[in-house]
Design a protein around this motif. Structure first.
Motif, PDB file in Angstrom:
ATOM      1  N   UNK A 275       0.901  -1.337   0.062  1.00 12.55           N
ATOM      2  CA  UNK A 275      -0.178   0.032  -0.253  1.00 12.55           C
ATOM      3  C   UNK A 275       0.981   1.371  -0.017  1.00 12.55           C
ATOM      4  N   UNK A 276       1.994   1.049   0.675  1.00 16.02           N
ATOM      5  CA  UNK A 276       2.853   2.354   0.602  1.00 16.02           C
ATOM      6  C   UNK A 276       3.455   2.854  -0.612  1.00 16.02           C
ATOM      7  N   UNK A 277       3.865   1.672  -1.628  1.00 15.23           N
ATOM      8  CA  UNK A 277       4.227   1.932  -2.724  1.00 15.23           C
ATOM      9  C   UNK A 277       3.160   2.467  -3.748  1.00 15.23           C
ATOM     10  N   UNK A 278       2.020   1.705  -3.801  1.00 13.81           N
ATOM     11  CA  UNK A 278       0.795   2.245  -4.348  1.00 13.81           C
ATOM     12  C   UNK A 278       0.346   3.610  -4.261  1.00 13.81           C
ATOM     13  N   UNK A 279       0.381   4.080  -3.032  1.00 14.99           N
ATOM     14  CA  UNK A 279      -0.168   5.583  -2.761  1.00 14.99           C
ATOM     15  C   UNK A 279       1.302   6.471  -2.903  1.00 14.99           C
ATOM     16  N   UNK A 280       2.325   6.002  -3.214  1.00 16.81           N
ATOM     17  CA  UNK A 280       3.680   6.548  -3.245  1.00 16.81           C
ATOM     18  C   UNK A 280       4.030   7.082  -2.148  1.00 16.81           C
ATOM     19  N   UNK A 281       3.954   6.791  -0.980  1.00 16.12           N
ATOM     20  CA  UNK A 281       3.963   7.345   0.302  1.00 16.12           C
ATOM     21  C   UNK A 281       5.276   7.742   0.889  1.00 16.12           C
ATOM     22  N   UNK A 282       6.373   7.228  -0.067  1.00 21.15           N
ATOM     23  CA  UNK A 282       7.814   7.494   0.560  1.00 21.15           C
ATOM     24  C   UNK A 282       8.154   9.051   0.287  1.00 21.15           C
TER      25      UNK A 282
ATOM     26  N   UNK B 232      -4.161   0.977 -10.522  1.00 20.85           N
ATOM     27  CA  UNK B 232      -3.901   1.950  -9.325  1.00 20.85           C
ATOM     28  C   UNK B 232      -4.763   2.995  -9.118  1.00 20.85           C
ATOM     29  N   UNK B 233      -5.487   3.305 -10.342  1.00 20.20           N
ATOM     30  CA  UNK B 233      -6.465   4.560 -10.068  1.00 20.20           C
ATOM     31  C   UNK B 233      -7.647   4.321  -9.421  1.00 20.20           C
ATOM     32  N   UNK B 234      -8.146   2.952  -9.807  1.00 22.05           N
ATOM     33  CA  UNK B 234      -9.430   2.186  -8.742  1.00 22.05           C
ATOM     34  C   UNK B 234      -8.954   2.026  -7.323  1.00 22.05           C
ATOM     35  N   UNK B 235      -7.777   1.433  -7.361  1.00 25.15           N
ATOM     36  CA  UNK B 235      -7.448   1.098  -6.012  1.00 25.15           C
ATOM     37  C   UNK B 235      -7.001   2.200  -5.003  1.00 25.15           C
ATOM     38  N   UNK B 236      -6.404   3.248  -5.645  1.00 27.66           N
ATOM     39  CA  UNK B 236      -5.878   4.360  -4.804  1.00 27.66           C
ATOM     40  C   UNK B 236      -7.176   5.332  -4.211  1.00 27.66           C
TER      41      UNK B 236
END
Length: 378
Positions: A89-96, A173-177
């Motif tokens: 989830x961190x990767x998908x949301x570009x949380x880094x 990713x658009x749907x999941x984000x």
């Protein structure tokens, strides 16, 4: 010098809380006990009370998401969370990306939606490359294709099922984000209820470090103690320090190359105080045990990682140099060096905007001596 940011960083903290509740109940207490045991730490009463507060937050989140466990496991569930308590989830949301830490979840999601497909692909690629690492290397340049992302995923130390799952998160990713951003909003509301207590702890952590560092930047302290960087020019006089409350045992370091000298960004867990010191953790991390040795040997069984150590024994090299020497991409080099850094088999030095790597002879000797003692009884 050190600019401490005590505000709760709701973007990464909300994801961390969701990562925790994707694991079995009581994760926070068990996780902190395992950290204490691994590093030989004896927490004082204040540290114990803070772990109790974190467990209270976890319990509140489990109650809030009692009907959403399937969705949370889909996004955050992994066979084993890393010490950094990060998931796909961190990767998908570009949380880094620390530049987004000080905004709300809703504003962050608006910015995420505003990215072009090419921008999202490049950032997703960087997130995969840096997954689970304490350090963040230079980002990718130019356009990144889906094939390049999938190739990088295949190089990661994930199960086949996890690799396929991460690819699926990227494709949709658009749907999941959108769906996960809603979960983040609710997670942030749970944390918000405890905000005053968390910031009160953050103030004590900041006071501890200001006293400990004595006008030295926290980045310079970490570079010296952890990576063995003794170069005088790397003082990192400009250092932003973010307190991580939910991921309370974390320690991360990154740099911005926009200024000269480069500005350092440190993410430090709220658990660190006079009773739990970074120096003790770093000292104990250098102590080898069977599990750590087996992990190191697994790394050295990889030809590319072995060649990186061999190439940097006599003189340091930066990522592009190593890529040219070994015939690999800079992204692959970054993946390998992150793993070696995390086991202290490499040291690094930041000069201008380049990160130079050098084999750590002390740790390599310690590894050899451990193997000789156990297998040859020498």
């Amino acid at each position: 010098m050190n600019q401490f940011h005590l505000e709760v960083q709701y973007v990464p903290e909300s994801i961390t809380l969701l990562n925790m509740i994707a694991q079995p109940a009581g994760f926070e207490t068990e996780y902190m006990n395992s950290i204490a045991a691994r590093y030989g730490i004896t927490p004082d009463e204040e540290a114990k009370k803070y772990v109790e507060l974190l467990q209270e937050i976890e319990d509140a989140a489990r109650a809030e998401f009692s009907k959403d466990s399937e969705d949370i496991r889909f996004f955050c569930g992994m066979n084993k969370l890393s010490d950094n308590v990060v998931s796909f989830a961190n990767i998908m949301m570009l949380a880094g990306k620390s530049a987004h830490w000080e905004i709300s979840v809703s504003k962050y999601y608006d910015e995420l939606k505003g990215l072009s497909d090419a921008e999202y692909a490049r950032d997703f690629y960087d997130e995969v490359k840096a997954f689970g690492s304490r350090t963040v290397d230079e980002g990718a340049e130019g356009e990144i294709s889906a094939l390049e992302i999938f190739d990088l995923i295949q190089q990661m130390d994930f199960s086949d099922a996890e690799k396929l799952h991460l690819q699926k998160l990227y494709i949709h990713h658009k749907e999941y984000c959108e769906k996960f951003a809603f979960l983040m909003e609710r997670s942030a509301k749970v944390i918000k209820k405890f905000e005053k207590k968390l910031i009160s702890k953050g103030k004590r952590v900041a006071e501890h470090f200001e006293s400990l560092l004595n006008k030295t930047s926290l980045a310079a302290y970490i570079m010296k103690e952890f990576y063995g960087d003794l170069e005088a020019e790397n003082n990192f006089e400009e250092c932003d320090v973010y307190i991580s409350y939910i991921k309370s045992a974390s320690m991360g370091l990154s740099f911005t190359g926009d200024s000269m000298p480069p500005k350092a960004i440190v993410n430090i867990g709220a658990i660190f105080d006079p009773s739990i010191r970074i120096k003790d953790l770093l000292k104990n991390q250098a102590t080898l045990d069977e599990d750590k040795v087996l992990l190191m040997l697994k790394l050295l069984a990889d030809k590319s990682k072995f060649e990186i150590l061999s190439a940097t024994v006599d003189q340091p090299a930066y990522g592009a140099q190593l890529a040219s020497m070994l015939g690999l991409t800079t992204a692959t080099i970054s993946h390998h060096t992150s793993a070696l850094l995390d086991q202290n088999l490499l040291t690094l030095d930041k000069v201008d905007t380049k990160v130079y790597y050098r084999a750590n002879p002390d740790m390599i000797r310690a590894l050899i001596n451990f193997v000789k003692k156990e297998l040859l009884h020498e």
